[in-house]
Every structure is written in structure tokens, then in C-alpha cells.
Design a protein around this motif. Structure first.
Motif, PDB file in Angstrom:
ATOM      1  N   GLU A  86       0.817  -1.207   0.000  1.00 34.07           N
ATOM      2  CA  GLU A  86       0.000   0.000   0.000  1.00 34.07           C
ATOM      3  C   GLU A  86       0.846   1.250   0.000  1.00 34.07           C
ATOM      4  OE1 GLU A  86      -3.752   0.108   2.236  1.00 34.07           O
ATOM      5  OE2 GLU A  86      -3.058  -1.729   3.154  1.00 34.07           O
ATOM      6  N   GLY A  87       2.150   1.101  -0.220  1.00 33.52           N
ATOM      7  CA  GLY A  87       3.005   2.275  -0.334  1.00 33.52           C
ATOM      8  C   GLY A  87       3.552   2.705   0.992  1.00 33.52           C
ATOM      9  N   GLU A  88       2.873   3.615   1.682  1.00 26.45           N
ATOM     10  CA  GLU A  88       3.408   4.157   2.913  1.00 26.45           C
ATOM     11  C   GLU A  88       2.312   4.393   3.932  1.00 26.45           C
ATOM     12  OE1 GLU A  88       6.415   7.711   4.310  1.00 26.45           O
ATOM     13  OE2 GLU A  88       6.037   7.342   2.206  1.00 26.45           O
ATOM     14  N   LEU A 239      -0.898   8.168  -4.548  1.00 25.56           N
ATOM     15  CA  LEU A 239       0.145   8.062  -5.558  1.00 25.56           C
ATOM     16  C   LEU A 239       1.176   6.998  -5.192  1.00 25.56           C
ATOM     17  CD1 LEU A 239       0.718  11.855  -6.364  1.00 25.56           C
ATOM     18  CD2 LEU A 239      -0.550  10.165  -7.716  1.00 25.56           C
ATOM     19  N   ASP A 240       1.502   6.894  -3.913  1.00 21.79           N
ATOM     20  CA  ASP A 240       2.427   5.856  -3.466  1.00 21.79           C
ATOM     21  C   ASP A 240       1.881   4.463  -3.778  1.00 21.79           C
ATOM     22  OD1 ASP A 240       4.487   7.425  -2.471  1.00 21.79           O
ATOM     23  OD2 ASP A 240       3.541   7.651  -0.521  1.00 21.79           O
ATOM     24  N   LYS A 241       0.574   4.383  -3.769  1.00 24.02           N
ATOM     25  CA  LYS A 241      -0.073   3.090  -3.994  1.00 24.02           C
ATOM     26  C   LYS A 241      -0.074   2.691  -5.462  1.00 24.02           C
ATOM     27  CE  LYS A 241      -4.431   0.728  -2.871  1.00 24.02           C
ATOM     28  NZ  LYS A 241      -5.760   0.883  -2.240  1.00 24.02           N
ATOM     29  N   ILE A 242      -0.170   3.682  -6.364  1.00 22.27           N
ATOM     30  CA  ILE A 242      -0.353   3.367  -7.783  1.00 22.27           C
ATOM     31  C   ILE A 242       0.904   3.596  -8.631  1.00 22.27           C
ATOM     32  CG2 ILE A 242      -2.814   3.841  -7.648  1.00 22.27           C
ATOM     33  CD1 ILE A 242      -2.336   6.516  -8.932  1.00 22.27           C
ATOM     34  N   LEU A 243       1.863   4.392  -8.128  1.00 21.60           N
ATOM     35  CA  LEU A 243       3.064   4.678  -8.918  1.00 21.60           C
ATOM     36  C   LEU A 243       4.140   3.633  -8.671  1.00 21.60           C
ATOM     37  CD1 LEU A 243       3.410   8.557  -8.464  1.00 21.60           C
ATOM     38  CD2 LEU A 243       2.568   7.331 -10.479  1.00 21.60           C
ATOM     39  N   HIS A 244       4.815   3.237  -9.723  1.00 20.72           N
ATOM     40  CA  HIS A 244       5.901   2.274  -9.585  1.00 20.72           C
ATOM     41  C   HIS A 244       7.096   2.947  -8.912  1.00 20.72           C
ATOM     42  CE1 HIS A 244       9.117  -0.555 -10.731  1.00 20.72           C
ATOM     43  NE2 HIS A 244       8.143  -1.463 -10.783  1.00 20.72           N
ATOM     44  N   SER A 245       7.821   2.201  -8.113  1.00 21.49           N
ATOM     45  CA  SER A 245       8.938   2.774  -7.350  1.00 21.49           C
ATOM     46  C   SER A 245      10.018   3.380  -8.243  1.00 21.49           C
ATOM     47  CB  SER A 245       9.559   1.703  -6.450  1.00 21.49           C
ATOM     48  OG  SER A 245      10.034   0.607  -7.231  1.00 21.49           O
ATOM     49  N   SER A 246      10.138   2.897  -9.496  1.00 25.46           N
ATOM     50  CA  SER A 246      11.188   3.399 -10.388  1.00 25.46           C
ATOM     51  C   SER A 246      10.947   4.828 -10.850  1.00 25.46           C
ATOM     52  CB  SER A 246      11.309   2.484 -11.614  1.00 25.46           C
ATOM     53  OG  SER A 246      10.099   2.486 -12.366  1.00 25.46           O
ATOM     54  N   ILE A 247       9.689   5.294 -10.783  1.00 25.35           N
ATOM     55  CA  ILE A 247       9.373   6.659 -11.235  1.00 25.35           C
ATOM     56  C   ILE A 247       8.735   7.503 -10.138  1.00 25.35           C
ATOM     57  CG2 ILE A 247       9.090   5.930 -13.633  1.00 25.35           C
ATOM     58  CD1 ILE A 247       6.042   6.082 -13.170  1.00 25.35           C
ATOM     59  N   ARG A 248       8.541   6.906  -8.972  1.00 27.24           N
ATOM     60  CA  ARG A 248       7.772   7.576  -7.924  1.00 27.24           C
ATOM     61  C   ARG A 248       8.428   8.859  -7.430  1.00 27.24           C
ATOM     62  NH1 ARG A 248       7.203   3.681  -3.422  1.00 27.24           N
ATOM     63  NH2 ARG A 248       5.760   2.646  -4.871  1.00 27.24           N
TER      64      ARG A 248
END
Length: 656
Positions: A86-88, A239-248
Motif C-alpha cells: 500500500e506504499g506508505e 500516488l504511493d499506492k499506484i506509482l511504480h517505485s522506479s518513477i515515484r
């Protein structure tokens, strides 16, 4: 936690033993422990987690899986949330029990939130307000040329923090709402961006993709940036939930700015502007049909309008009246409104026994009375204490009605203050204006002086210095208001909770942080503390509404919710003051921190104001725990047994 413990490795170990990252519904941390809501609690191996290097103990309580780590919990938490799908959810705040929530007053929650967010910048506000007051005084007395460059530079120095207040609040609000503080600052910067300010002042038509944008003056505003930062926190988590870590890292700020700046400009601006214009129109009509009623409303609500930024809607009316008829009738009620708040702050200055509060109130009252700069008064004194604000409103309303009856008006656009009186000499009854101001100030000052808590009791301060006679038990303390106390005399202390003895060389004495009843640590209603996993110490059931520093040292940690404080002494003794059990879930409600991380504190200096009655009514155990978190590395830690304690009495003795 051992110094060599790898935070990332520990986080991975915890996740592996609680059923994996997919089994964690949410995770956050308080002062010492990682708290997780697990989807399936049976999948967690409590014993295996407890055996991990760096874990002090594990507790399951209140539907939470709590991993007690100590001072390094924040770093472990940061490492852990990187693995969560869930990101953060670190920023996800716990929900209060419904039963507790029903008892809370929404306005009190709002006051608590505003106070907590503004508290870190109160001293700069107070200093700048005093600076501005003297600048106005010197200019009025002809000692400084208002058109000169010296005045220009000094005005910038004194006014910048007020003009750019949204940027300062972006930092503290971001911490409160779990948003990125630099993205929040960027949004605040856009609100006061020079080109937009110039467009607003020029009355230019502004659109965004063809959608009309109603601009307002966001300088010195409070509510717009708080709303923006609150929304930003939610957007970031999405956004943390839906964005890939490579572009976040770069796409999250890009999207946040692209969405939030237009959104705030197209919503907060119009709502605030239309609300202000509507109120201004209604009050203008009242001045025509019933001047005294218009003056009463204007004098009563003006400072509330300032808090919400609605006062800007009246400025065009002031300027229009000044240009068309040569004077402004609606400015007269503002004199008692502003000076009443200054008088209430002055009463707090004269009445309180809190040294920290007195310092703020002294400069704040002066800047409010001399220059009409009330932000330090409102946010540093009157709003947190609530009653002075209310009494100022009452005084302002009555004084506003009196001043309006005389038809007083200003022949120039001035900030209401003592130095603004000459602007009201030519139109209406100057006498009734003076009477209105005097009545407003007397009402607010008198009510505040006699009806607002003094925040400390003289007998308690005396007890903290001298204590009762040797070998005689301390008197039974009575419930009192906020205790701030002073530093005990050198060499004072007690051989028990309320007895006096001389300090021994090479020994660190830890004093009681408030009036209270001592209980043994093993009796505290929290397994982690009771087991001694967080160090040796004592529990204290409070009998006063304030918490002072038990030692002299440096504040190394302050929980964002204001419920826990870490202090390290010069000798290396590390103290944790944890106010109440599970009170992190109150999210700062009923807690008003008085210090920040990095501050140096003396014995008896106020750490926080706490409404223990309200905390208890909300369903929480108010027992405060005081532990020496690095007990294992010290020679000896001796805690007093059950008994009574007063501020200044020694309750723990430490041999480094």
C-alpha cells in the motif's frame, strides 16, 4: 537496540514473521514501538518476532501487533513501509474509538490542531511581532522615515514571517498530516507567488484551462495551506499506492503540484472570497439600518475572520469607502476588537505562572496593542487557552457597538492599534470610540485575569524548591491547573517521593514531572513498560494538568502527537516521558507540546500542557511512565516505590 542492528534487515525479519507484507493492513509508530494492524493476527509468530536482535518485546493489545524497539523505531518503520504493497501506510493515522470520538468537541479539535501546527513557530512570530511594534512606534514618533530604504529593509525583516506564513505552516502541517514538507512548501509558495499576487491586486481576469479562477490574497493566511496540506497527504498516499517505485520519486511531486495548486486556487479562493464578500455585504447593510448591531458583530467576529482568512473580503469595501466618502466607518469597531485581544493576552502575561507562556504573552501583547499585530497573541496565547479568545470576542463585541453608536470613522487605512487613534479624530465621536475601546479592554482583561487558569500553583512551586521537612510525609496534593514550576534549588532533592536530601556527587537525579501518585513500573497497565523492556522507571498517576522536564538536558525526540518526550542528560542518561497508555491514538488531541526536538530544557521547564481529564474521559489510562531507556548501560538505576510526588521531588536516582 544494539548499535550494529541493521534497520532494513530487522524490518524484513519482522515482516517475514508476521505473515508477510501482504498481511499488514496498516503500520505506524509511536515513541518506542512499531504498531501494525494485521489482516490475520493468527499468522504472526509473536515469539519469533520477539527473538529478533533489536526487538525488546512484543505486545498484542487493542487490535494492534506492537513490536517494542525503542528510540530507533522510526528508522525501522521507514525501512518496513518500503516493502508494503500500500506504499506508505506509515502516514495513516489510527482511528479513534467511536465512543471517544462522540465526546469530542469539533471546535476543540480544530483549536488543538491549529495550536499544534503553529506552536513550533510561535517564538519567531512573537519576536517579529515585537519588532514590528517598535518599527511602527519609531515611525509614528518621526524617528524613522517611512519612505526611506532603512525602513524598507526593517519592514521586510519584521513582516516576512507574517507575509510568508503559509510556507512556514506548510512545514509543520506536513508533519501533522503525513505529507512531504517540501511539496507542501512548493504549494504554499505558489499561493503567494508574486505574479499571482500582482494579478489579484490588479483585479485581472484569470482562468485555468478556460475555467475562471477567483484569486484571493493568501499572504498571512492559515486555513488554505492547512486544507491543501491535508489533501496533499491523502493524494501522496494514493500516488504511493499506484506509482511504480522506479518513477515515484519525481512523478509524485510533479502530479501533486499539477493537481493541488490549481485545485486550491479554484476552490479555497472562491469559497473564501464569496463567503467574505457575503459577510461584508451583510454587515455593511447592518451599519446602514442599525449601526450599533453592525459594530457589535464586526467587533465580535473580526479576529475569528482573521483566523479563517475571511477578513480580506472587507478590504475592498474599506478602500472603496475611503475613496468615495473619505472615511471608513467599519474600521472603528476593529479598534476594540483588536485591542481587546491584546488586553486578554496582557492579562495572561500578568496572571500566569508559566514562564514559557509569560514570555510569549509579554511580547505578543505589546505587538498587538502597539502595532495591531495579533497573530502572536491569537496563536501563541489566546487560541490555545481558548477562554482569553472568547473573552476578547465578548469585549470586542460590546466595545464595537459603543464605537459604532458614535459614528466614529477613520480618515485613512490603518491597522487598529493604540498608535492608530489619530486617524479617528476627524469623523464621529472620538470620545465614544475611546470609551468603546476602554470597555472592550476592561472586559477582556478582567474576565481573563480572574477566570483563566494560572497554569501553576505557588505552593507546588515552593514545594519543588524546599519540600516538606525531613522524615515527614508530603502533604496530600490537590488537583491543580498546568504545572510548570521552576528549577529546584541546587542540592535539593528527596529520599522519597516527597522528602528532601542533598544530592550525592556523581549521581543523576530524576524529578517528578508533575503532582501525582507514584506506582511501581510493574503495575503499569502496559506490558512493554511493566516488563522493564523499555528501561527501569516508575509510573505516575497525574494530579495536575501539565508536564515539566524531570532533568536538565537536550530534547532528543518529541512525538508528533505530543504524548511522548525523550531527553538526554549531559551525563548520557536517556529519559523517556510517555504520557498515558496508548494515547498516540488521540492524534494530539488534548496535548499541547511546549518544546521541540533539539531544545535544551531545565528541570521544571514545561514540556507540554495536557488536559488529563479529557484524556481520561476519552477512555484512555492517564498513567504516565517515566523510564531510563538506557538502563542496561548504566551502573545503577533506583526508582522510588509507591507514594506521592510533587514537582522537584526525586523519584529516580541514576549512577552513570
Amino acid at each position: 537496540m544494539a548499535a550494529k542492528t541493521d534497520h532494513a534487515q530487522l524490518a524484513e525479519g519482522i515482516l517475514e514473521r508476521v505473515g508477510g507484507a501482504e498481511n499488514v493492513d496498516s503500520a505506524f509508530h509511536c515513541a518506542t514501538r512499531l504498531r501494525m494492524h494485521l489482516k490475520d493476527s493468527t499468522a504472526a509468530d509473536q515469539q519469533a518476532v520477539g527473538e529478533l536482535p533489536g526487538v525488546l518485546t512484543v505486545v498484542e493489545a487493542g487490535g494492534q501487533f506492537q513490536v517494542v524497539i525503542g528510540d530507533e523505531v522510526g528508522k525501522v518503520h521507514q525501512a518496513l513501509v518500503r516493502h508494503l504493497p500500500e506504499g506508505e501506510p506509515s502516514q495513516k493515522q489510527e482511528q479513534e474509538p467511536d465512543s471517544a470520538g462522540e465526546k469530542w468537541n469539533l471546535f476543540e479539535q480544530f483549536i488543538q490542531m491549529i495550536s499544534a501546527i503553529i506552536t513550533p513557530i510561535i517564538w519567531p512570530l512573537a519576536g517579529a511581532g515585537l519588532f514590528k511594534a517598535f518599527l511602527v512606534l519609531f515611525t509614528t514618533l518621526g524617528l524613522l522615515d517611512p519612505e526611506g530604504t532603512t525602513h524598507l529593509i526593517l519592514d521586510a525583516a519584521s513582516d516576512a514571517i507574517f507575509y510568508f506564513l503559509p510556507l512556514f505552516l506548510a512545514v509543520t502541517a506536513a508533519k501533522r498530516f503525513g505529507a512531504d514538507q517540501f511539496i507542501a512548501m512548493a504549494i504554499a509558495g505558489a499561493l503567494v507567488y508574486p505574479n499571482l499576487v500582482e494579478a489579484q491586486q490588479a483585479g485581472e481576469s484569470v482562468t485555468f484551462s478556460g475555467i475562471p479562477v477567483v484569486l484571493m490574497d493568501y499572504s498571512a493566511s492559515v486555513i488554505p495551506i492547512l486544507v491543501a496540506t491535508w489533501l496533499l497527504g491523502h493524494l501522496e498516499r494514493l500516488l504511493d499506492k499506484i506509482l511504480h517505485s522506479s518513477i515515484r520519486n519525481f512523478t509524485k511531486p510533479l502530479i501533486a503540484l499539477l493537481v493541488m495548486v490549481p485545485l486550491i486556487l479554484m476552490t479555497v479562493g472562491p469559497i473564501t472570497t464569496f463567503a467574505a464578500q457575503g459577510m461584508a455585504g451583510g454587515i455593511t447593510w447592518l451599519f446602514d439600518v442599525a449601526p450599533w448591531l453592525g459594530g457589535m458583530i464586526m467587533g465580535g467576529i473580526w479576529q475569528i475572520l482573521v483566523i479563517f482568512g475571511l477578513h480580506w473580503g472587507f478590504v475592498p469595501i474599506f478602500l472603496s469607502d475611503l475613496g468615495s466618502v473619505g472615511h471608513v466607518v467599519m474600521l472603528a469597531p476593529l479598534m476594540p476588537a483588536v485591542l481587546a485581544q491584546g488586553a486578554a493576552t496582557l492579562a495572561v502575561f500578568l496572571r500566569t505562572r508559566s514562564a514559557a507562556r509569560r514570555q510569549v504573552a509579554g511580547s505578543a501583547s505589546l505587538s498587538g496593542l502597539l502595532a495591531g499585530v495579533t497573530e502572536p497573541s491569537i496563536y501563541g496565547v489566546n487560541l490555545p487557552l481558548k477562554k482569553p479568545l472568547y473573552f476578547g470576542v465578548v469585549g470586542g463585541a460590546i466595545g464595537g457597538a459603543i464605537s459604532a453608536l458614535g459614528g466614529s470613522a477613520s480618515t485613512s487605512f490603518v491597522f487598529p492599534s493604540f498608535l492608530a487613534f489619530p486617524a479617528f479624530l476627524e469623523v464621529g465621536s472620538f470620545t465614544l470610540l475611546v470609551v468603546g475601546v476602554a470597555v472592550a479592554m476592561v472586559i477582556s482583561f478582567t474576565l481573563t485575569y480572574f477566570w483563566v487558569d494560572r497554569e501553576a500553583d505557588p505552593s507546588e512551586s515552593a514545594a519543588s524548591v524546599t519540600g516538606p521537612p525531613v522524615d515527614q510525609p508530603a502533604p496530600q496534593p490537590q488537583r491543580s491547573s498546568v504545572v510548570t514550576g521552576g528549577s529546584p534549588a541546587v542540592g535539593s532533592g528527596s529520599s522519597g517521593a516527597g522528602r528532601v536530601r542533598s544530592a550525592e556527587p556523581g549521581v543523576v537525579e530524576i524529578h517528578a514531572p508533575f503532582l501525582g501518585r507514584l506506582i511501581e513500573l510493574s503495575s503499569v497497565g502496559d506490558k512493554a513498560f511493566a516488563s522493564g523492556a523499555l528501561g527501569d522507571g516508575v509510573g505516575i498517576v497525574p494530579e495536575s494538568d501539565g508536564v515539566v522536564s524531570p532533568v536538565e538536558g537536550t530534547v532528543v525526540s518529541v512525538a508528533s502527537s505530543g504524548h511522548a518526550y525523550g531527553i538526554k542528560t549531559a551525563e548520557g542518561v536517556e529519559i523517556l516521558i510517555h504520557i498515558g497508555i496508548d494515547t498516540v491514538q488521540l492524534k494530539g488531541l488534548h496535548f499541547s507540546p511546549a518544546v521541540s526536538q533539539g531544545d535544551h530544557v531545565d528541570i521544571g521547564q514545561q514540556l507540554a500542557a495536557v488536559d488529563f481529564d479529557a484524556v481520561s474521559e476519552a477512555g484512555y489510562d492517564i498513567t504516565t511512565v517515566l523510564t531510563v531507556t538506557n538502563s542496561d548501560s548504566l551502573t545503577d538505576v533506583v526508582a522510588e516505590g509507591a507514594g506521592e510526588a510533587v514537582p522537584g521531588a526525586v523519584i529516580i536516582t541514576v549512577t552513570p
